[in-house]
Design a protein around this motif. Structure first.
Motif, PDB file in Angstrom:
ATOM      1  N   ARG A 233       0.512  -7.139  -4.609  1.00  0.00           N
ATOM      2  CA  ARG A 233       1.923  -6.868  -4.315  1.00  0.00           C
ATOM      3  C   ARG A 233       2.816  -6.933  -5.548  1.00  0.00           C
ATOM      4  NH1 ARG A 233       4.597 -11.304  -5.224  1.00  0.00           N
ATOM      5  NH2 ARG A 233       3.426 -13.245  -5.113  1.00  0.00           N
TER       6      ARG A 233
ATOM      7  N   VAL B 106       0.830  -1.218   0.000  1.00  0.00           N
ATOM      8  CA  VAL B 106       0.000   0.000   0.000  1.00  0.00           C
ATOM      9  C   VAL B 106       0.858   1.258   0.000  1.00  0.00           C
ATOM     10  CG1 VAL B 106      -1.958  -1.076   1.191  1.00  0.00           C
ATOM     11  CG2 VAL B 106      -0.202   0.105   2.544  1.00  0.00           C
TER      12      VAL B 106
ATOM     13  N   GLN C 144      -0.386  -6.473   2.071  1.00  0.00           N
ATOM     14  CA  GLN C 144      -0.889  -5.127   1.839  1.00  0.00           C
ATOM     15  C   GLN C 144      -0.149  -4.134   2.753  1.00  0.00           C
ATOM     16  OE1 GLN C 144      -2.800  -7.488   0.593  1.00  0.00           O
ATOM     17  NE2 GLN C 144      -2.895  -6.185  -1.211  1.00  0.00           N
TER      18      GLN C 144
END
Lengths: 415, 415
Positions: free
Chosen positions: A158, A38, A84
């Motif tokens: 990812r 993220v 994440q």
């Protein structure tokens, strides 16, 4: 025998958790560093994955090869992965090798070389990892489901994008490392035959003066949601569904777990019985639960022949809806037995315990004693599960399919 | 603490093995029944897989649903699988639930209903399982490699053929069950917090009067070998290689294991370093060892982009050949550390121990004490590994590729 769980938060914010397991000879360690995908800059998607591959290519006094050999020589079974929110560094070895292994991990986390000369090979691997998704429809449908369901960047994969991977440079990797690797938010957990004072002192020496990471800004966009179809000339159709649930730590968390188990825990569970055993619709069908700190969802997956895909989707959605109509005592008894058995089996595994310590701390800020988990499982009732299912029905669903033909959602699916 | 291993062979030939692990609360059980896919009639390939799915659909006093629920209620995590030679029934649960779980397994193995009404659903699932291979190139290349490398029927895939699955009837399943399920050749192994006399008495009561299976004739054909290419419009090319080694139990077995570990054990191993880390050729590359009682092989796998597939194959084969040129002390030290660490970690897992008891017994007719395994690992030397690699070089190789284009084998590859 009572659990022996230890905790210390160092002055710089690093959290150390440990569980002493007297009767094993191994130890498992687990680092959660808040440097998940993220935080990738939008023009360099895939950066966390590339950093995760680069970070073990030399650190401290050792070059890439010497580092691999040093860990191999300690018999460390290891894995680095990118989620994440976190990069995870996992290792398991003999308890007697834990201390030298920790010394090496301190080099990796604090003093990696990140050698620019090795970047082209790492980029090539990352691109291949991304491209191999094309040949893996099961993973592809889940990647697309998460991309649609979660608000970006939570829904990111990812693996990044070809464009993002190309833009990564030696300098951007170094900067990203400095921005995201630091003690604040990082959790170290160890389970096995450990001595707590020795471990705490060593971690203090290795990480006590680790300076803060520069920053990890995160803004969520609105989720895309809705329906998606990936057209692909496959022999099977892949179906993936997600809808909201309560996050880990919520008062109804165990009821949500109970609901997933009624659907998908064990061979007598509803999805397995109705979709697979009775109708022979698909070989693989399951549901599961995914959580962030403030939001969570139920996922369901089925992979089936193109001919029977529509029927499979219909029956799967009908089962998700039927939860709110009632759950029997017999079903809850089955769910309790399964959960209790798996809790006790996890208790015997150093890796499972190291993971659970870190995960409890991240979500709850404390480690749940096993008695608490068992009491919560014992307290599960049909009423609690049904009440939860009514409050969180399969509504606002995100549905993604992959195959030669898109499928229809029936008229009464109100999303 | 010393290992507590027990063995009893009953009058009807059934072997019971157990390991008492004092400090756990779980127990794992494992049945190996000589009813693998090699015994499928040639016009009904897939029969063992279908039988394995049918056999849990009701047994003894319980119908299909009651049987699933009974095992779920005991918290049994379970799996049934079909290999070349055996069907495996694996389960893990609380040690306190082991006795009632064994009662149910006795029903499954001896008194299954095999209800013809459920055959269409099971056939549909089996066909899907077979068809899903088409969307899974990694598995597909290994299936084709085994089909070519081993003499048939050892090289069969358990999934069978569409034609074979169609020919299966309720009667043929029943006959196959009677022909292959019996105490002769069957191994039951249990590891965990068990009481040996109680376990032995229970198994005697449940299985002591189990009559012999009618027969499991097996004739091996000549292996196909050679090279194969599966043309498929994929983004990645899959590469799989096999060549002979020594079987489990052979005097050079540990040297063969050492050779595989030099190639593929840990992150500093040769294939990982040369193919992946240095050249970035492919994300996934490994070698492993597969054995039958009287023959064995080394397998190697790589999945890569179509563009770099030829280079990947060349480098991989070069590494396989280079083994005979020498192995360093440093490499063997690394291999020893990895093997010893994994032996000790397996020792802490009831499932791993239950599996190892059965496998040792099947191949060796005895259970290796952990000290023996550790001494053999300690005794590994570069000389022993090189001598083995010279005697079993990558010759008479079977090579299978899958992708848009076939690859070339260089001129000095003498097969």
């Amino acid at each position: 025998m009572p659990q022996q769980i230890y905790h210390h938060t160092f002055a710089n914010g690093l959290t150390l958790l440990a569980e002493r397991m007297d009767h094993v000879r191994s130890a498992a360690l687990n680092f959660l560093v808040p440097s998940g995908c993220v935080y990738d800059p939008t023009d360099q998607l895939g950066l966390a994955s590339v950093l995760s591959q680069m970070i073990t290519r030399g650190a401290g006094e050792r070059d890439s090869r010497a580092l691999s050999l040093a860990l191999d020589n300690l018999g460390v079974d290891r894995d680095e992965s990118v989620g994440q929110l976190h990069q995870r560094f996992w290792g398991a070895t003999l308890a007697s090798n834990l201390a030298p292994a920790l010394e090496i991990y301190a080099d990796i986390l604090r003093r990696p070389h990140l050698p620019p000369a090795e970047l082209p090979a790492v980029q090539a691997l990352a691109l291949q990892d991304l491209q191999s998704l094309e040949d893996d429809p099961k993973s592809m449908v889940m990647v697309e489901l998460r991309r649609r369901y979660w608000p970006l960047p939570l829904g990111r994969d990812r693996r990044g994008t070809p464009r993002g991977l190309k833009h990564i440079t030696g300098t951007s990797i170094r900067r990203h490392f400095e921005r995201t690797f630091g003690p604040n938010g990082t959790i170290v957990s160890v389970a096995g035959n450990i001595d707590w004072p020795t471990l705490r002192d060593q971690v203090e020496r290795l990480f006590g003066d680790w300076p803060d990471a520069a920053g990890r800004p995160l803004t969520l966009k609105k989720a895309l949601g809705g329906r998606g179809h990936l057209r692909k000339d496959t022999t099977q159709t892949q179906i993936a569904v997600a809808y909201p649930s309560v996050p880990f730590g919520h008062a109804d968390y165990y009821a949500a777990q109970g609901a997933v188990q009624v659907l998908s825990g064990g061979m007598g569970a509803r999805l397995f019985t109705e979709v697979r055993e009775k109708r022979g619709l698909c070989y693989s069908v399951w549901s599961s639960y995914q959580t962030f700190k403030d939001r969570a969802c139920i996922l369901a997956y089925a992979g089936t022949t193109n001919e029977r895909a529509q029927e499979t989707l219909d029956v799967t959605l009908a089962e998700l809806k039927r939860l709110a109509d009632g759950v029997t005592d017999e079903e809850v008894e089955r769910v309790r037995a399964g959960l209790k058995s798996s809790v006790i089996m996890q208790e015997e595994s150093t890796s499972a315990r190291a993971g659970a310590l870190a995960s409890d701390w991240y979500y709850l800020g404390r480690v749940r004693p096993i008695e608490e988990i068992q009491a919560a499982i014992d307290g599960l009732t049909p009423d609690a599960i049904v009440a939860h299912a009514k409050q969180y029905p399969p509504r606002d669903m995100t549905v993604v399919t992959l195959g030669p033909k898109a499928l229809k959602l029936s008229a009464d699916t109100d999303n």
